[in-house]
Scaffold this active site. Structure first.
Site: not given
Ligand code: IMP
Ligand code: MG
Length: 183
Positions: A39-40, A95-96, A99, A148-149, A155, A161
């Site tokens: 949803k991000g 993508e939002d 990470d 963490f934001v 969210d 959100r």
């Molecule tokens: P990744 O797979 O670790 O790169 O994370 C991707 C997903 O984790 C993102 O699409 C977000 O939904 C969630 N995410 C990662 N970091 C944050 C954050 O700081 N705040 C909120 N959601 C996060």
């Molecule tokens: Mg997400």
């Protein structure tokens, strides 16, 4: 709550105009499909498409995410697939935040197998210090430290959100929801 804003509404607005201009320039004359990751990315995608001055189509995928805390499980699963056939088309995955990179790595591999003409990534936020797998982010809104934001689509436990800015999650934000008007 506004005291710990990482990225203000005005910063976001300004940066989206620049990203929209870059995308408009790069995709002119191409059959563009912008794919939001739910949803991000819903807020970011909604604002970004309005800065792109080209014909385009919008679609969504949804993947399982962190569950109810701030640490990744590392397990990615698709829970809603595309409606559109992307073969031979120019796909921009929106993508939002990137990470660890695990979500994006999974999605890029999944979509690439469908043989789009091109596949690039646009992310509002990037936390390079948290990366576990390599992924190329062609269009990046902002690089941020490994905090963490929340806000602007992002969210914590499905909350925050709707905030129009991005802020760091603080201890007080984890308290139960009440009806006193705090966001
Ligand atoms: P990744 O797979 O670790 O790169 O994370 C991707 C997903 O984790 C993102 O699409 C977000 O939904 C969630 N995410 C990662 N970091 C944050 C954050 O700081 N705040 C909120 N959601 C996060
Ligand atoms: Mg997400």
């Amino acid at each position: 709550m506004e005291g710990h804003i990482v990225i203000s509404e005005e910063d976001i607005r300004r940066r989206l105009k620049e990203l929209g201009e870059a995308i408009t320039r790069d995709y002119r004359g191409k059959d563009l499909v912008m794919v939001g990751v739910l949803k991000g990315a819903f807020v970011f995608l909604a604002d970004l498409v309005r800065e792109v001055d080209l014909p385009l189509e919008v679609d969504f995928v949804a993947v399982s995410s962190y569950g109810h805390d701030t640490v990744t499980s590392g397990v990615v699963r698709i829970i809603r697939d595309l409606d559109l056939d992307i073969s031979g088309r120019h796909v921009l995955l929106v993508e939002d935040i990137v990470d660890t990179g695990l979500t994006l790595r999974y999605l890029v591999d999944l979509l690439r197998a469908r043989e789009p003409a091109s596949l690039e990534v646009c992310a509002l936020l990037n936390k390079p210090a948290a990366r576990k797998v390599e992924v190329e982010v062609k269009y990046c809104g902002f690089e941020i430290p490994p905090l963490f934001v929340v806000g602007y689509g992002l969210d914590w436990a499905e909350r925050y959100r709707h905030l129009p800015y991005v802020k760091a999650l603080e201890e007080g934000d984890r308290k139960p929801i009440n009806n006193e008007g705090n966001r």
